[in-house]
Enzyme design. Structure first.
Site, PDB file in Angstrom:
ATOM      1  NE  ARG A 281      -4.254  -1.390  -0.009  1.00 55.26           N
ATOM      2  CZ  ARG A 281      -4.351  -2.412  -0.841  1.00 55.26           C
ATOM      3  NH1 ARG A 281      -3.348  -2.696  -1.655  1.00 55.26           N
ATOM      4  NH2 ARG A 281      -5.435  -3.166  -0.871  1.00 55.26           N
TER       5      ARG A 281
ATOM      6  CD  GLU B 160      -2.797   3.563  -5.654  1.00 58.57           C
ATOM      7  OE1 GLU B 160      -3.848   2.964  -5.983  1.00 58.57           O
ATOM      8  OE2 GLU B 160      -1.801   2.981  -5.216  1.00 58.57           O
TER       9      GLU B 160
ATOM     10  CG  HIS C  85      -3.117  -0.472  -7.024  1.00 54.15           C
ATOM     11  ND1 HIS C  85      -3.472   0.242  -5.914  1.00 54.15           N
ATOM     12  CD2 HIS C  85      -3.122  -1.781  -6.618  1.00 54.15           C
ATOM     13  CE1 HIS C  85      -3.701  -0.562  -4.890  1.00 54.15           C
ATOM     14  NE2 HIS C  85      -3.479  -1.804  -5.298  1.00 54.15           N
TER      15      HIS C  85
END
Length: 321
Positions: free
Chosen positions: A239, A268, A287
């Site tokens: 993360r 993000e 991601h």
């Protein structure tokens, strides 16, 4: 008998959804790459018994207060820091996630980032695209070897163990740090437990696979980066919150570490002007740790099975507790 309503916050393949339409009235946001607007999410929550949401959907007090008939929220991810579990519990809403099914795909991606960062793969690809390749030279885009080096895995859960197995195939010495020792994994895979400090000091490659908690927030700070070898490669597939990005940028610019591979960020999505993108020794991905067709389909099916199981009174398959 009226079927319960299931709302999905992104467009997903109909062929995956179709078998479940016998059990639910299914509706979904019509776009795949854009999140559902907040006002539409709240409107749908108010009418639904079940929600399948994405990691980018904030499921908070307002959501659980609006969803009076809501019984289950299935998160299409292993992590669930987007969901207020305390508010879900107050509203008696079951929360599920998708552990297990994405382990191997995420480990593949993590090791791919390690290799790409070590061997300057992206930089080399861009070098050709920019028409800079004029001649061969002995040290042209020379990176660092991976085989036979020391890898330090921070977080020895399912994904950490899967990365360790891959490292074993590269003949690497495997150090790991975890909240508790995994002696069974040590014997089975051939890993060695190390303190966080010792791991940082010894490892040629440091991989973060820890969950997002208050304890892990900014655990990779300037102090941590300065403990690493100047030749070390840092990879984060956990993360974004576990890394102090300003400290990481400072460490790169000061050449306190050699290269970085990132699949996650503090906020993000990042934009093209993000300062880390200007560094040739930093590989950034959007991601996509579990983003294989096979794995994302399994994740979606697990979400659907969780919702179905809850509504049939059997309880969740992978409940977050």
């Amino acid at each position: 008998m009226k079927k319960p309503k299931l709302y999905i916050t992104r467009r997903v393949p109909e062929e995956v959804i179709a078998p479940y339409r016998d059990y639910f009235t299914v509706d979904m946001w019509h776009k795949e790459e854009e999140p559902v607007p907040r006002e539409i999410l709240l409107r749908e929550v108010a009418e639904s018994q079940a929600i399948i949401c994405m990691l980018s959907d904030k499921m908070d007090k307002e959501v659980f207060g609006t969803g009076k008939a809501l019984q289950v929220v299935a998160n299409l991810a292993v992590g669930y820091d987007n969901i207020d579990l305390e508010e879900a519990a107050k509203a008696r809403v079951v929360v599920t996630n998708t552990p297990g099914v994405l382990t191997e795909s995420t480990a593949d991606l993590g090791f791919a980032l390690l290799l790409a960062s070590a061997r300057r793969i992206v930089e080399a690809n861009q070098y050709i695209k920019a028409d800079k390749w004029k001649n061969w030279s002995p040290y042209l885009l020379a990176g660092t070897d991976v085989h036979g080096k020391i890898i330090g895995i921070v977080g020895m859960g399912r994904i950490g163990e899967a990365i360790a197995r891959r490292a074993k195939g590269f003949g690497m010495e495997i150090l790991y740090h975890n909240r508790s020792r995994k002696e069974e994994a040590e014997k089975r895979i051939g890993t060695t437990y190390a303190s966080f400090t010792k791991l940082l000091e010894k490892a040629d490659f440091v991989l973060s696979v820890v969950p997002a908690t208050e304890e892990t927030k900014h655990m990779f700070n300037l102090e941590a980066f300065r403990k690493m070898k100047q030749t070390a490669v840092f990879v984060n597939i956990s993360r974004g919150s576990v890394v102090d990005e300003s400290a990481l940028l400072e460490a790169i610019e000061a050449k306190e570490i050699a290269a970085v591979g990132l699949d996650v960020f503090a906020e993000e999505p990042i934009r093209s002007e993000h300062p880390l993108l200007n560094k040739t020794n930093v590989v950034c991905l959007p991601h996509i740790g579990s983003a294989s067709v096979e794995t994302r389909t399994k994740m979606l099916q697990l979400c659907l099975d969780n919702v179905k199981s809850v509504h049939q009174g059997k309880g969740a398959i992978t409940e977050v507790k």
